[in-house]
Design a protein around this motif. Structure first.
Motif, PDB file in Angstrom:
ATOM      1  N   LYS A 225      73.732  71.238  42.572  1.00  0.00           N
ATOM      2  CA  LYS A 225      74.831  71.437  43.533  1.00  0.00           C
ATOM      3  C   LYS A 225      75.710  70.194  43.593  1.00  0.00           C
ATOM      4  O   LYS A 225      76.940  70.285  43.618  1.00  0.00           O
ATOM      5  CB  LYS A 225      74.264  71.734  44.928  1.00  0.00           C
ATOM      6  N   GLU A 226      75.062  69.031  43.597  1.00  0.00           N
ATOM      7  CA  GLU A 226      75.811  67.767  43.653  1.00  0.00           C
ATOM      8  C   GLU A 226      76.685  67.597  42.405  1.00  0.00           C
ATOM      9  O   GLU A 226      77.856  67.240  42.478  1.00  0.00           O
ATOM     10  CB  GLU A 226      74.799  66.617  43.761  1.00  0.00           C
ATOM     11  N   ILE A 227      76.098  67.907  41.235  1.00  0.00           N
ATOM     12  CA  ILE A 227      76.791  67.705  39.952  1.00  0.00           C
ATOM     13  C   ILE A 227      77.928  68.700  39.769  1.00  0.00           C
ATOM     14  O   ILE A 227      79.021  68.342  39.334  1.00  0.00           O
ATOM     15  CB  ILE A 227      75.774  67.837  38.786  1.00  0.00           C
ATOM     16  N   PHE A 228      77.671  69.974  40.087  1.00  0.00           N
ATOM     17  CA  PHE A 228      78.627  71.033  39.722  1.00  0.00           C
ATOM     18  C   PHE A 228      79.543  71.481  40.862  1.00  0.00           C
ATOM     19  O   PHE A 228      80.500  72.207  40.610  1.00  0.00           O
ATOM     20  CB  PHE A 228      77.869  72.241  39.151  1.00  0.00           C
ATOM     21  N   LEU A 229      79.255  71.047  42.106  1.00  0.00           N
ATOM     22  CA  LEU A 229      80.097  71.497  43.221  1.00  0.00           C
ATOM     23  C   LEU A 229      80.845  70.366  43.920  1.00  0.00           C
ATOM     24  O   LEU A 229      81.871  70.609  44.546  1.00  0.00           O
ATOM     25  CB  LEU A 229      79.254  72.245  44.257  1.00  0.00           C
ATOM     26  N   GLU A 230      80.323  69.147  43.824  1.00  0.00           N
ATOM     27  CA  GLU A 230      80.952  68.041  44.560  1.00  0.00           C
ATOM     28  C   GLU A 230      81.786  67.169  43.620  1.00  0.00           C
ATOM     29  O   GLU A 230      81.642  67.232  42.411  1.00  0.00           O
ATOM     30  CB  GLU A 230      79.876  67.202  45.265  1.00  0.00           C
TER      31      GLU A 230
END
Length: 360
Positions: A225-230
């Protein structure tokens, strides 16, 4: 109740530049000057001196450059094993795979088949390997597949696409150097990253879930989530974290299993040669019925990174070709049981699978 006594990678080094320690890591493992280290290297690095000049060759050590454009095949494993045996007349000191999932799976399979008789297709399945593999090292240059940590090596054989799942499959040593992933093309980065993401979704929503799998799966999902959404990470930080997400995602499956997307992706891979990461994406687009939240979040990630997923790849297939894909998918019973429970055969029919494949 009998619990899986599960083998892990016994040694791992992590850090930018850790690839430079390879010579020190390997030298105590050399059996003698006549027993070479064999390097299986993705041919995208052929002529790339930034990487290849740092491979610590000595004595009769050899690099085989292998294309990763196609998934590894049992016939390819058997040919390489035969060539190594005929060339050196003695067992190598070790096999080192440098590349993505395809190359690492090849390295694992070769190391097993150098000590086990017969052809590699005979070992596709669970716990069929009888003798320990020779020393083998995995060095991922792309993150997401979890091949660096798993107890399987996915191979396309004459009859099926299925791994050599065994206690002897995991690497003895893994080198996690995120610097090696710096030149991965964006679409490739996304596809293999989504392989990791789908591992997490399938593991965390499966009937096999336990606290061991859950703790790794939740951490991998949080990193995805951190890599692909933020937008808070630098490219280096993102690469560091994706390497760890891949590791944790692979570990989450170790004590559980994957599910619907992987089973159907194997069908696409076997019949059409679709690469595993993109195959998972193609299938996952249509699995709202099974993973509603996971699919919704995946679509946000795909749009955010402006990735185009191939469409219509099944539009001109014959009934016979659909049957082949469906046979491959249905043969992966542990995946269906993990996804839908012991009575999965009541809901997963051939018609249901054909209906899903027709959407792809």
């Amino acid at each position: 109740m009998s619990y899986k006594n599960f083998p892990m990678v016994s040694k791992v080094v992590f850090g930018r530049g850790s690839f430079n320690q390879l010579g020190d890591i390997l030298s105590p493992k050399r059996l003698n000057v006549k027993a070479p280290f064999i390097y299986i290297v993705d041919d995208v690095f052929q002529g790339n001196s930034w990487l290849t000049s740092r491979i610590p060759l000595s004595y009769d050590d050899k690099i085989y450059y292998i294309s990763a454009n196609e998934e590894p095949k049992t016939s390819q494993v058997d040919e390489l094993v035969e060539e190594i045996i005929l060339t050196y007349k003695a067992l190598p000191s070790g096999i080192i795979g440098i590349g993505g999932g395809t190359i690492m799976d090849l390295a694992k399979a070769i190391s097993i088949m150098l000590t086990n008789e017969g052809e590699s297709k005979e070992y596709q399945g669970w716990d069929l390997v009888k003798k320990p593999a020779i020393y083998h090292v995995g060095i991922p240059t792309i993150s997401g597949t979890g091949a660096e940590v798993s107890r399987t090596t996915i191979l396309t054989g004459p009859h099926r696409k299925l791994g050599i799942n065994s206690d002897f499959t995991p690497f003895d040593q893994v080198v996690l150097d995120p610097e090696l992933t710096k030149d991965v093309p964006k679409d490739q980065w996304f596809y293999t990253g989504m392989d990791c993401y789908v591992h997490c979704i399938e593991s965390l929503n499966g009937t096999y879930l336990n606290s061991f799998s859950q703790s790794y799966g939740e951490k991998a999902l949080e990193l995805c989530k951190e890599i692909f959404l933020e937008d808070t990470l630098s490219k280096d930080e993102s690469n560091d974290k994706l390497m760890m997400a891949s590791w944790h995602g692979g570990m989450s499956i170790a004590y559980s299993q994957v599910g619907v997307a992987h089973a159907m992706s194997y069908g696409l891979g076997y019949l059409l040669g679709v690469k595993h990461g993109v195959g998972n994406c193609i299938v996952f687009e249509h699995l709202e019925e099974y993973y509603p939240e996971g699919v919704a979040m995946y679509k946000v990630m795909r749009e955010k990174h402006n990735i185009t997923i191939p469409k219509g790849i099944c539009s001109n297939l014959s009934d016979k070709e659909f049957d082949i894909m469906i046979d491959v998918a249905l043969s992966l019973e542990p995946l269906w049981e993990n996804a839908l429970g012991k009575h999965w055969k009541k809901t997963i029919t051939r018609d249901k699978l054909k209906e899903l494949y027709l959407k792809m």
